[in-house]
Write a protein that holds these residues in place. Structure first.
Motif, PDB file in Angstrom:
ATOM      1  N   GLY A 390     -16.133  -9.184 -11.342  1.00  0.00           N
ATOM      2  CA  GLY A 390     -16.268  -9.047  -9.897  1.00  0.00           C
ATOM      3  C   GLY A 390     -16.846  -7.714  -9.450  1.00  0.00           C
ATOM      4  N   ARG A 391     -16.881  -6.717 -10.321  1.00  0.00           N
ATOM      5  CA  ARG A 391     -17.334  -5.384  -9.933  1.00  0.00           C
ATOM      6  C   ARG A 391     -18.798  -5.345  -9.473  1.00  0.00           C
ATOM      7  NH1 ARG A 391     -13.510  -1.545 -11.657  1.00  0.00           N
ATOM      8  NH2 ARG A 391     -11.792  -2.571 -12.736  1.00  0.00           N
ATOM      9  N   PRO A 392     -19.725  -6.038 -10.153  1.00  0.00           N
ATOM     10  CA  PRO A 392     -21.099  -6.042  -9.638  1.00  0.00           C
ATOM     11  C   PRO A 392     -21.205  -6.674  -8.248  1.00  0.00           C
ATOM     12  CG  PRO A 392     -21.065  -6.746 -11.928  1.00  0.00           C
ATOM     13  CD  PRO A 392     -19.647  -6.698 -11.475  1.00  0.00           C
ATOM     14  N   MET A 393     -20.339  -7.622  -7.941  1.00  0.00           N
ATOM     15  CA  MET A 393     -20.349  -8.221  -6.603  1.00  0.00           C
ATOM     16  C   MET A 393     -19.955  -7.191  -5.554  1.00  0.00           C
ATOM     17  SD  MET A 393     -18.619 -11.979  -7.236  1.00  0.00           S
ATOM     18  CE  MET A 393     -18.704 -12.364  -5.495  1.00  0.00           C
ATOM     19  N   VAL A 394     -18.924  -6.402  -5.870  1.00  0.00           N
ATOM     20  CA  VAL A 394     -18.473  -5.388  -4.919  1.00  0.00           C
ATOM     21  C   VAL A 394     -19.571  -4.370  -4.662  1.00  0.00           C
ATOM     22  CG1 VAL A 394     -16.741  -3.599  -4.467  1.00  0.00           C
ATOM     23  CG2 VAL A 394     -16.089  -5.707  -5.663  1.00  0.00           C
ATOM     24  N   LEU A 395     -20.258  -3.960  -5.728  1.00  0.00           N
ATOM     25  CA  LEU A 395     -21.322  -2.972  -5.571  1.00  0.00           C
ATOM     26  C   LEU A 395     -22.523  -3.540  -4.822  1.00  0.00           C
ATOM     27  CD1 LEU A 395     -21.139  -1.325  -9.105  1.00  0.00           C
ATOM     28  CD2 LEU A 395     -20.438  -0.309  -6.932  1.00  0.00           C
ATOM     29  N   VAL A 425     -13.339 -11.030  -0.926  1.00  0.00           N
ATOM     30  CA  VAL A 425     -12.834  -9.911  -0.126  1.00  0.00           C
ATOM     31  C   VAL A 425     -12.824  -8.686  -1.035  1.00  0.00           C
ATOM     32  CG1 VAL A 425     -10.892  -9.010   1.204  1.00  0.00           C
ATOM     33  CG2 VAL A 425     -11.424 -11.462   1.268  1.00  0.00           C
ATOM     34  N   PHE A 426     -13.513  -7.606  -0.602  1.00  0.00           N
ATOM     35  CA  PHE A 426     -13.698  -6.431  -1.449  1.00  0.00           C
ATOM     36  C   PHE A 426     -12.755  -5.302  -1.051  1.00  0.00           C
ATOM     37  CE2 PHE A 426     -18.419  -7.804  -1.703  1.00  0.00           C
ATOM     38  CZ  PHE A 426     -18.086  -8.791  -2.613  1.00  0.00           C
ATOM     39  N   ASN A 427     -12.408  -4.494  -2.051  1.00  0.00           N
ATOM     40  CA  ASN A 427     -11.637  -3.280  -1.814  1.00  0.00           C
ATOM     41  C   ASN A 427     -12.615  -2.185  -1.403  1.00  0.00           C
ATOM     42  OD1 ASN A 427     -10.068  -0.960  -1.919  1.00  0.00           O
ATOM     43  ND2 ASN A 427      -8.898  -1.660  -3.706  1.00  0.00           N
ATOM     44  N   LEU A 428     -12.546  -1.753  -0.158  1.00  0.00           N
ATOM     45  CA  LEU A 428     -13.491  -0.769   0.367  1.00  0.00           C
ATOM     46  C   LEU A 428     -12.899   0.626   0.453  1.00  0.00           C
ATOM     47  CD1 LEU A 428     -15.134  -2.861   3.251  1.00  0.00           C
ATOM     48  CD2 LEU A 428     -15.825  -2.661   0.852  1.00  0.00           C
ATOM     49  N   THR A 429     -11.693   0.810  -0.085  1.00  0.00           N
ATOM     50  CA  THR A 429     -11.100   2.147  -0.048  1.00  0.00           C
ATOM     51  C   THR A 429     -11.863   3.073  -0.991  1.00  0.00           C
ATOM     52  OG1 THR A 429      -9.518   1.508  -1.761  1.00  0.00           O
ATOM     53  CG2 THR A 429      -8.793   1.325   0.525  1.00  0.00           C
ATOM     54  N   ALA A 430     -11.959   4.359  -0.598  1.00  0.00           N
ATOM     55  CA  ALA A 430     -12.720   5.337  -1.389  1.00  0.00           C
ATOM     56  C   ALA A 430     -11.853   5.903  -2.501  1.00  0.00           C
ATOM     57  CB  ALA A 430     -13.211   6.458  -0.488  1.00  0.00           C
ATOM     58  N   ASP A 431     -12.467   6.125  -3.644  1.00  0.00           N
ATOM     59  CA  ASP A 431     -11.773   6.702  -4.798  1.00  0.00           C
ATOM     60  C   ASP A 431     -12.742   7.650  -5.489  1.00  0.00           C
ATOM     61  OD1 ASP A 431     -10.239   7.342  -6.948  1.00  0.00           O
ATOM     62  OD2 ASP A 431     -10.437   5.399  -7.955  1.00  0.00           O
ATOM     63  N   ASN A 433     -15.031   9.617  -4.190  1.00  0.00           N
ATOM     64  CA  ASN A 433     -16.360   9.483  -3.590  1.00  0.00           C
ATOM     65  C   ASN A 433     -17.080   8.189  -3.970  1.00  0.00           C
ATOM     66  OD1 ASN A 433     -16.156  12.026  -2.300  1.00  0.00           O
ATOM     67  ND2 ASN A 433     -16.706  13.026  -4.246  1.00  0.00           N
ATOM     68  N   SER A 434     -16.375   7.222  -4.427  1.00  0.00           N
ATOM     69  CA  SER A 434     -16.993   5.933  -4.715  1.00  0.00           C
ATOM     70  C   SER A 434     -15.996   4.825  -4.425  1.00  0.00           C
ATOM     71  CB  SER A 434     -17.437   5.847  -6.185  1.00  0.00           C
ATOM     72  OG  SER A 434     -16.307   5.814  -7.035  1.00  0.00           O
ATOM     73  N   GLN A 435     -16.515   3.636  -4.316  1.00  0.00           N
ATOM     74  CA  GLN A 435     -15.613   2.507  -4.106  1.00  0.00           C
ATOM     75  C   GLN A 435     -14.821   2.220  -5.373  1.00  0.00           C
ATOM     76  OE1 GLN A 435     -19.060   0.098  -2.482  1.00  0.00           O
ATOM     77  NE2 GLN A 435     -17.344  -0.875  -1.446  1.00  0.00           N
ATOM     78  N   THR A 436     -13.688   1.567  -5.200  1.00  0.00           N
ATOM     79  CA  THR A 436     -12.858   1.241  -6.353  1.00  0.00           C
ATOM     80  C   THR A 436     -13.428   0.084  -7.162  1.00  0.00           C
ATOM     81  OG1 THR A 436     -11.527  -0.235  -4.990  1.00  0.00           O
ATOM     82  CG2 THR A 436     -10.758   2.033  -5.226  1.00  0.00           C
ATOM     83  N   GLN A 437     -14.446  -0.575  -6.644  1.00  0.00           N
ATOM     84  CA  GLN A 437     -15.160  -1.621  -7.362  1.00  0.00           C
ATOM     85  C   GLN A 437     -14.263  -2.821  -7.702  1.00  0.00           C
ATOM     86  OE1 GLN A 437     -17.119   0.013 -10.790  1.00  0.00           O
ATOM     87  NE2 GLN A 437     -18.339   1.447  -9.603  1.00  0.00           N
ATOM     88  N   LEU A 438     -13.296  -3.097  -6.864  1.00  0.00           N
ATOM     89  CA  LEU A 438     -12.385  -4.204  -7.122  1.00  0.00           C
ATOM     90  C   LEU A 438     -12.558  -5.321  -6.101  1.00  0.00           C
ATOM     91  CD1 LEU A 438      -9.034  -2.355  -7.970  1.00  0.00           C
ATOM     92  CD2 LEU A 438     -10.541  -3.574  -9.557  1.00  0.00           C
ATOM     93  N   VAL A 439     -12.446  -6.549  -6.569  1.00  0.00           N
ATOM     94  CA  VAL A 439     -12.336  -7.698  -5.673  1.00  0.00           C
ATOM     95  C   VAL A 439     -10.867  -7.841  -5.305  1.00  0.00           C
ATOM     96  CG1 VAL A 439     -12.587 -10.192  -5.465  1.00  0.00           C
ATOM     97  CG2 VAL A 439     -14.333  -8.872  -6.656  1.00  0.00           C
ATOM     98  N   ASN A 960     -24.854  -3.980 -13.200  1.00  0.00           N
ATOM     99  CA  ASN A 960     -25.091  -2.821 -12.345  1.00  0.00           C
ATOM    100  C   ASN A 960     -24.747  -1.585 -13.158  1.00  0.00           C
ATOM    101  OD1 ASN A 960     -24.744  -0.664 -10.324  1.00  0.00           O
ATOM    102  ND2 ASN A 960     -24.945  -2.333  -8.828  1.00  0.00           N
ATOM    103  N   ILE A 961     -25.698  -0.692 -13.255  1.00  0.00           N
ATOM    104  CA  ILE A 961     -25.535   0.476 -14.122  1.00  0.00           C
ATOM    105  C   ILE A 961     -24.391   1.371 -13.668  1.00  0.00           C
ATOM    106  CG2 ILE A 961     -27.114   2.025 -12.894  1.00  0.00           C
ATOM    107  CD1 ILE A 961     -28.167   2.856 -15.684  1.00  0.00           C
ATOM    108  N   THR A 962     -24.004   1.256 -12.386  1.00  0.00           N
ATOM    109  CA  THR A 962     -22.938   2.114 -11.864  1.00  0.00           C
ATOM    110  C   THR A 962     -21.553   1.504 -12.011  1.00  0.00           C
ATOM    111  OG1 THR A 962     -23.156   1.173  -9.643  1.00  0.00           O
ATOM    112  CG2 THR A 962     -24.516   3.095 -10.172  1.00  0.00           C
ATOM    113  N   VAL A 963     -21.458   0.325 -12.637  1.00  0.00           N
ATOM    114  CA  VAL A 963     -20.146  -0.296 -12.823  1.00  0.00           C
ATOM    115  C   VAL A 963     -19.266   0.592 -13.686  1.00  0.00           C
ATOM    116  CG1 VAL A 963     -18.925  -2.184 -13.968  1.00  0.00           C
ATOM    117  CG2 VAL A 963     -20.855  -2.680 -12.485  1.00  0.00           C
TER     118      VAL A 963
END
Length: 967
Positions: A390-395, A425-431, A433-439, A960-963
């Protein structure tokens, strides 16, 4: 004994007696007398399809808005939530929801939820039994999702037709609205986990191409092997029909567990069940060689064979008890440096092996490592890989926030067949300086299939006209044969019934299916056998309409009249429905006193036609039926059913024991009569229970068996032909068996003295006599599906309505072998999800069209939702009406020769076959029992590996390279 073919032919015209008896009761002239009171209107198929498509699209678009609002608000609420490390069970209000009755909630009936009582002031939650409800993760989840109630309520206020609104969390919590008691599991463990529901799986990640490799070396034995088998089975359950999969076992070398599957196959219900059976039959031996397993997997994923696949999220799942090899050279050859294929490793069982190599393999290939030490860890650890996918979806952000519609499946909360619109539904909280990348989870809104059906013009199409819709996989959303026989709703797979499995497949239908998947429009006229069942961006299903020739026109009444007897339809919005016909009639009349038939509350076409039919049927009763002595004809009852919705049975005493469906469009005799010319005979279908069989056959009033005989009323007005009604009689079987034996003899009651039979010697003409010589001569009337209607053998009285093999196994074999009957086989994916014992009756649910159905159990494993059956349908071939057979009886010895003499003749203007055969001196003649296909249960490789045309989702989020992987 010699069967005299000319003599048999001389008997067969005698059943024209049927015409002489039935014609007086089916007076078509009454429609002609009333033709000034109705017009014939032509159906425009194109307009009907376009209107239905617009209505369905409008319905789904409304649900899409509710979903988008829910997903948007959920992300905002979770962002605002302050995590509490020290939260305990009991903090806040949510603990009260663990037992709804502790709040003393009042649950009320609601038409949107016909099988549930609900409360619209609250939502409710469900937590899987294997999750600790008091953990901080769960309690925080319950806290922030509590605020979704306001959004749920606002959505319903805007759209009162909304059914279940559900949030499925990645933690396993399900919050649903409106609140309702959780479905009973009948004293069994509640195994519901939202993360394994088809709608959640679809919404939480993009499609997958997966290869599972299983270590079956000698060290994997006993409990570890059992754990491994069950783990792989549970892994298969996380796949949907958009996914593709193959499974291999390996030790020194690797090989597919299903040899027929040379490449990845669609993870549909049938293929997964085939995998499961093979997995359960695996044995451990040899030494471990990871390289053989990984090489097999990479070649499966990377070799372009042209076979269809998901083309997204390529991954390898390795199950092993441990080992020291890291297989680095394999990864360098196939996967590095891009690492486009993820590798997940699973250490199974309790052992002392060093797990470091397994951890390294997973981390070096963008996967994750899991441990499954016991059976309790299987369900959770075989589904957590979805978090990684799910992480590439969040990004991808808003691009991935698309509504998807599921296949048809059984709702866990007893709503019946539904489709669900889903949105992640994505986790949009910051961690850092980046998203937590969680569904966070998946939001879902249910749409009942019954709600979609209401958008189709059922009653303008006639009983055998229908609309059907498919998705891009070719799976059905709407079809009259979409009738899954499930008992445990939320444990079963989606009802992924392909259009070609709901119909009897031919090349024309394959072309139609392809064109629908490609969203092409058009129309075709085809002649075909009919199968019976006795049923990315916002993508809408493709819709087609099936219209028999006789339904190209419909009646439009232009009158008013009094009401006599009706069966409920959706005539008026405020009409109070009742299962009791008399009570419904009173409700109907009461409503008519308040509104006119032309009121906007009523469907004027349906209501006017009902009134027209009432007058026509009343005239038939008064002018025809009441003037006849039914007993003198050997009739128990006469009846008529109309397109307007009326079923009238005469006399009234017969109506009290009438067991056919009072809604004509649902009645088997009605639909079969429309599709066939002449008289359709139908014996009562006995239940499979021998103890209740006789009760089913006997008329409750006078202990007689009734045979339905029906025929369609065909009228032509202004050059337009249609069939607005079906009329028929119920024969007294005992009386008509006597008539049958008389007609199939050398004497007739009208011209010969039956007492003369007493003087006949076996060598005289009485030898060829179905009445006098019943000890040596078998005489049958079979219907077009091979079911017994009448016999001259007394011992067959309890076989009436059953497949003929139950009375005479060898006869049906001979008739089929000599092309009197043909058969068509197809797979049925809707069977009850239980092991099916071999039947001793051979009887089967009655079809509603030309052919009948016999089910033979075919179980690919004994999993709760793993049943597939073979349907075999027998039907008349196009051979000449008369046929003589000298059938070889193999090694069986007959006094005159090694052959059995049979003569068969089709009876004109009926669905009957008249069969005369020698009676075998014993039952030892070997023959295939066609009713049960237990010897032909293994599917061929061609059948198993054949891939049908489909189009998967057009958007893929897999790399996604940033996963970032979890710690």
């Amino acid at each position: 004994m010699i069967i005299d073919a000319p003599q048999v032919r001389s008997w067969s015209p005698r059943p024209r007696e049927i015409d002489r008896h039935l014609l007086p009761f089916s007076n078509n002239c009454i429609y002609n007398e009333k033709k000034s009171q109705f017009d014939i209107k032509r159906n425009n198929p194109k307009d009907l399809v376009e209107r239905v498509a617009r209505d369905i699209a409008k319905l789904l678009t409304g649900k899409k808005k509710a979903l988008e609002r829910l997903a948007r608000e959920a992300e905002q609420l979770q962002t605002e939530h302050v995590w509490k490390d020290g939260i305990k069970d009991g903090d806040g209000e949510e603990n009260l929801m663990e037992n709804p009755y502790s709040m003393k909630l009042e649950f009320v009936d609601d038409p949107n939820f016909p099988n549930k009582k609900v409360n619209y002031s609250y939502s409710a939650v469900q937590i899987p039994t294997d999750i600790y409800k008091g953990s901080p993760v769960i309690l925080n989840e319950l806290n922030w999702t509590q605020s979704l109630e306001k959004v749920f309520i606002d959505n319903r206020r805007e759209d009162s037709s909304l059914r279940w609104q559900v949030f499925g969390s990645a933690t396993g919590v399900t919050r649903y609205y409106p609140a309702a008691p959780w479905s009973s599991t009948q004293n069994k463990i509640d195994l519901y986990d939202v993360r394994r529901r088809p709608w959640y799986i679809q919404g939480a990640s993009s499609p997958k191409d997966m290869v599972i490799i299983v270590d079956v070396s000698g060290s994997v034995s006993g409990l570890t092997l059992k754990l491994m088998k069950n783990s792989v089975v549970k892994m298969l359950d996380t796949l949907s029909d958009d996914d593709y999969v193959n499974v291999a076992r390996f030790s020194e070398k690797a090989e597919a567990v299903v040899p027929c599957f040379k490449t990845l196959v669609q993870a549909n219900k049938r293929n997964k069940n085939i995998f499961k059976e093979s997995i359960m039959n695996m044995h451990a031996k040899g030494t471990t060689d990871y390289k053989s397993g990984f090489q097999f997997a990479f070649e499966q994923l990377l070799n372009d064979t042209g076979a269809p696949r998901a083309g997204c999220n390529k991954m390898i799942m390795m199950f092993t008890d441990g080992g020291e090899d890291r297989a680095q050279d394999i990864f360098e050859k196939y996967n590095w440096p891009n690492k486009t294929i993820r590798v997940f490793t699973f250490s199974v069982g309790q052992h002392n092996y060093d797990v470091t190599p397994l951890q390294w393999i997973a981390c070096a290939n963008k996967g994750f490592y899991y441990e499954i030490p016991s059976i309790g860890a299987i369900r959770i650890n075989t589904q957590e890989y979805l978090d990684v996918l799910g992480r590439p979806m969040v990004l991808a952000g808003p691009r991935a926030k698309q509504v998807q519609w599921t296949n048809v499946y059984q709702d866990a909360l007893t709503l019946g067949l539904v489709i669900t619109g889903t949105m992640p539904v994505f986790n949009l909280t910051a961690d850092a300086n980046s998203q937590t990348q969680l569904v966070l989870g998946v939001m879902g809104v249910d749409v009942a299939i019954s709600e979609i059906k209401k958008k189709t013009p059922t009653y303008r199409l006639g009983a055998n006209g229908y609309t059907f819709a498919i998705d891009q996989n070719g799976y059905l959303l709407l079809h009259p044969n979409l009738q899954p026989k499930v008992r445990s709703a939320f444990l079963c797979s989606p009802v992924t019934l392909d259009f070609l499995d709901a119909e009897l497949m031919d090349s024309k239908k394959e072309e139609i299916r392809r064109e629908m998947i490609d969203s092409k429009s058009g129309q075709r006229k085809i002649k075909t056998l009919i199968k019976s069942v006795d049923e990315a961006s916002l993508q809408y299903p493709s819709l087609w309409l099936v219209l028999p020739t006789y339904s190209e026109n419909h009646i439009k009444a232009n009158l008013s009249d009094q009401i006599l007897q009706v069966q409920c339809k959706e005539y008026c919005n405020e009409l109070e429905l009742s299962n009791n016909n008399t009570e419904f009639l009173l409700n109907f009349i009461a409503l008519m006193e308040k509104v006119t038939p032309d009121s906007k509350q009523c469907d004027s076409l349906l209501l006017h036609n009902l009134i027209l039919d009432t007058g026509i049927i009343r005239q038939l009763v008064e002018k025809v039926w009441k003037t006849k002595d039914l007993a003198s004809y050997g009739f128990l009852a006469v009846f008529a059913a109309t397109d307007g919705g009326i079923t009238r049975v005469y006399p009234n005493k017969a109506a009290e024991t009438w067991e056919e469906d009072p809604e004509p469009f649902n009645a088997s005799y009605y639909r079969r009569s429309l599709d066939n010319k002449g008289y359709i005979f139908r014996a009562p279908y006995p239940s499979s229970s021998a103890s209740s069989m006789n009760d089913d056959l006997l008329n409750q009033e006078n202990d007689t068996i009734g045979i339905l005989v029906s025929t369609a009323v065909e009228i032509t007005v202004g050059g337009k032909t249609l069939k607005p009604a079906v009329v028929g009689v119920k024969l007294d079987l005992e009386t008509w068996v006597t008539k049958f034996k008389t007609l199939a003899s050398n004497f007739t009651s009208s011209s010969d003295n039956r007492q003369l039979q007493q003087t006949c010697a076996p060598s005289d003409s009485c030898e060829m006599d179905c009445d006098y010589n019943s000890e040596d001569l078998l005489c049958y009337l079979l219907d077009d599906g091979g079911f017994l209607i009448m016999s001259n053998q007394k011992e067959h009285s309890n076989k009436v309505g059953m497949f003929i093999t139950e009375a005479d196994q060898y006869l049906m074999h001979a008739l089929y072998n000599n092309s009197l009957y043909n058969r068509k086989q197809s797979l049925d994916y809707q069977s009850v999800c239980e092991p099916v014992p071999t039947s001793n009756t051979g009887a089967a649910p009655r079809g509603v069209f030309v052919v009948r159905t016999i089910l033979a159990a075919l179980t690919y494993g004994l999993f709760q939702d793993g049943c597939v059956t073979i349907q075999t349908q027998f039907y008349f071939t196009n051979v000449s009406s008369s046929y003589g057979i000298m059938q070889d009886c193999g090694n069986f010895w007959l006094s005159s020769s090694n052959s059995l003499l049979i003569h068969a003749r089709k009876l004109n203007n009926t669905n009957l076959l008249f069969v005369v055969a020698e009676k075998l001196p014993c039952n030892a003649c070997e023959a295939e029992k066609l009713a049960l296909l237990v010897k032909d249960l293994n599917p061929s490789c061609d059948d198993m590996s054949a891939a049908r045309y489909r189009k998967g989702p057009t958007v893929c989020y897999d790399y996604n390279i940033t996963v970032r992987l979890p710690d």
